[in-house]
Design a protein around this motif. Structure first.
Motif, PDB file in Angstrom:
ATOM      1  N   ILE A  10       0.863  -1.183   0.000  1.00  0.00           N
ATOM      2  CA  ILE A  10       0.000   0.000   0.000  1.00  0.00           C
ATOM      3  C   ILE A  10       0.904   1.238   0.000  1.00  0.00           C
ATOM      4  N   ILE A  11       0.568   2.208  -0.820  1.00  0.00           N
ATOM      5  CA  ILE A  11       1.400   3.401  -0.971  1.00  0.00           C
ATOM      6  C   ILE A  11       1.627   4.079   0.383  1.00  0.00           C
ATOM      7  N   GLY A  12       0.580   4.239   1.177  1.00  0.00           N
ATOM      8  CA  GLY A  12       0.711   4.870   2.495  1.00  0.00           C
ATOM      9  C   GLY A  12       1.651   4.105   3.409  1.00  0.00           C
ATOM     10  N   ASN A  22       8.715   9.597   0.250  1.00  0.00           N
ATOM     11  CA  ASN A  22       7.853  10.676  -0.259  1.00  0.00           C
ATOM     12  C   ASN A  22       8.346  11.204  -1.596  1.00  0.00           C
ATOM     13  N   SER A  23       9.638  11.443  -1.706  1.00  0.00           N
ATOM     14  CA  SER A  23      10.169  12.032  -2.942  1.00  0.00           C
ATOM     15  C   SER A  23      10.036  11.073  -4.121  1.00  0.00           C
ATOM     16  N   ILE A  24      10.145   9.778  -3.865  1.00  0.00           N
ATOM     17  CA  ILE A  24       9.991   8.788  -4.939  1.00  0.00           C
ATOM     18  C   ILE A  24       8.533   8.751  -5.403  1.00  0.00           C
ATOM     19  N   ILE A  25       7.615   8.735  -4.450  1.00  0.00           N
ATOM     20  CA  ILE A  25       6.189   8.733  -4.795  1.00  0.00           C
ATOM     21  C   ILE A  25       5.838  10.012  -5.549  1.00  0.00           C
ATOM     22  N   GLU A  26       6.323  11.144  -5.060  1.00  0.00           N
ATOM     23  CA  GLU A  26       6.034  12.414  -5.730  1.00  0.00           C
ATOM     24  C   GLU A  26       6.620  12.441  -7.141  1.00  0.00           C
ATOM     25  N   LYS A  27       7.814  11.919  -7.301  1.00  0.00           N
ATOM     26  CA  LYS A  27       8.473  11.884  -8.613  1.00  0.00           C
ATOM     27  C   LYS A  27       7.639  11.130  -9.642  1.00  0.00           C
ATOM     28  N   HIS A  28       7.062  10.017  -9.232  1.00  0.00           N
ATOM     29  CA  HIS A  28       6.328   9.161 -10.174  1.00  0.00           C
ATOM     30  C   HIS A  28       4.833   9.455 -10.242  1.00  0.00           C
ATOM     31  N   PHE A  29       4.225   9.767  -9.097  1.00  0.00           N
ATOM     32  CA  PHE A  29       2.775   9.917  -9.037  1.00  0.00           C
ATOM     33  C   PHE A  29       2.314  11.369  -8.904  1.00  0.00           C
ATOM     34  N   GLY A  30       3.218  12.270  -8.556  1.00  0.00           N
ATOM     35  CA  GLY A  30       2.848  13.664  -8.342  1.00  0.00           C
ATOM     36  C   GLY A  30       2.442  13.927  -6.900  1.00  0.00           C
ATOM     37  N   THR A  31       2.172  15.183  -6.601  1.00  0.00           N
ATOM     38  CA  THR A  31       1.836  15.563  -5.225  1.00  0.00           C
ATOM     39  C   THR A  31       0.406  15.219  -4.844  1.00  0.00           C
ATOM     40  N   GLY A  32      -0.459  15.010  -5.810  1.00  0.00           N
ATOM     41  CA  GLY A  32      -1.851  14.688  -5.524  1.00  0.00           C
ATOM     42  C   GLY A  32      -2.016  13.412  -4.717  1.00  0.00           C
ATOM     43  N   CYS A  33      -1.056  12.552  -4.789  1.00  0.00           N
ATOM     44  CA  CYS A  33      -1.099  11.279  -4.065  1.00  0.00           C
ATOM     45  C   CYS A  33      -1.198  11.498  -2.553  1.00  0.00           C
ATOM     46  N   PHE A  34      -0.574  12.562  -2.067  1.00  0.00           N
ATOM     47  CA  PHE A  34      -0.505  12.786  -0.625  1.00  0.00           C
ATOM     48  C   PHE A  34      -1.822  13.278  -0.028  1.00  0.00           C
ATOM     49  N   THR A  35      -2.713  13.795  -0.860  1.00  0.00           N
ATOM     50  CA  THR A  35      -4.007  14.256  -0.361  1.00  0.00           C
ATOM     51  C   THR A  35      -5.147  13.324  -0.780  1.00  0.00           C
ATOM     52  N   CYS A  36      -4.829  12.311  -1.547  1.00  0.00           N
ATOM     53  CA  CYS A  36      -5.841  11.368  -2.022  1.00  0.00           C
ATOM     54  C   CYS A  36      -6.169  10.350  -0.925  1.00  0.00           C
ATOM     55  N   PRO A  37      -7.453  10.122  -0.639  1.00  0.00           N
ATOM     56  CA  PRO A  37      -7.820   9.132   0.376  1.00  0.00           C
ATOM     57  C   PRO A  37      -7.363   7.721   0.021  1.00  0.00           C
ATOM     58  N   GLY A  38      -7.146   7.471  -1.266  1.00  0.00           N
ATOM     59  CA  GLY A  38      -6.728   6.139  -1.703  1.00  0.00           C
ATOM     60  C   GLY A  38      -5.333   5.759  -1.273  1.00  0.00           C
ATOM     61  N   ILE A  39      -4.570   6.713  -0.775  1.00  0.00           N
ATOM     62  CA  ILE A  39      -3.187   6.452  -0.377  1.00  0.00           C
ATOM     63  C   ILE A  39      -3.106   5.324   0.666  1.00  0.00           C
ATOM     64  N   ASN A  40      -4.163   5.159   1.440  1.00  0.00           N
ATOM     65  CA  ASN A  40      -4.175   4.125   2.473  1.00  0.00           C
ATOM     66  C   ASN A  40      -4.861   2.836   2.031  1.00  0.00           C
ATOM     67  N   MET A  41      -5.257   2.778   0.744  1.00  0.00           N
ATOM     68  CA  MET A  41      -5.926   1.583   0.237  1.00  0.00           C
ATOM     69  C   MET A  41      -5.304   1.064  -1.049  1.00  0.00           C
TER      70      MET A  41
END
Length: 86
Positions: A10-12, A22-41
């Protein structure tokens, strides 16, 4: 190894393993990932599919980071033990 991810992680959960993830996730998925509720699913594989990316690339980068951090931690522990034994 203290932590290792695979494409089903799970990404979270991956982010919780190390601040550097965080920087790897942001590099590939963008910053929207950090505010998306799906990050924990949603898994790295799912996120990769949504962004048309190869999940193994992201997994490889995260695991490389985690391995480097673990090696630095072992080296620091050895250094501290050596100082303590003097």
């Amino acid at each position: 190894m203290a932590g290792k991810v695979d494409k089903n992680t799970i990404i979270g959960d991956a982010i919780k393993m190390s601040p550097g993830v965080n920087s790897i996730i942001e590099k590939h998925f963008g910053t929207g990932c950090f505010t998306c509720p799906g990050i924990n699913m949603e898994s790295i594989s799912f996120g990769s599919m949504m962004h048309n990316l190869d999940p193994e690339t992201i997994v490889g980068e995260i695991n490389s980071l985690l391995e480097k951090e673990e090696a630095r931690g072992r080296a620091e522990n050895a250094r501290l033990r050596a100082i303590k034994c003097r």
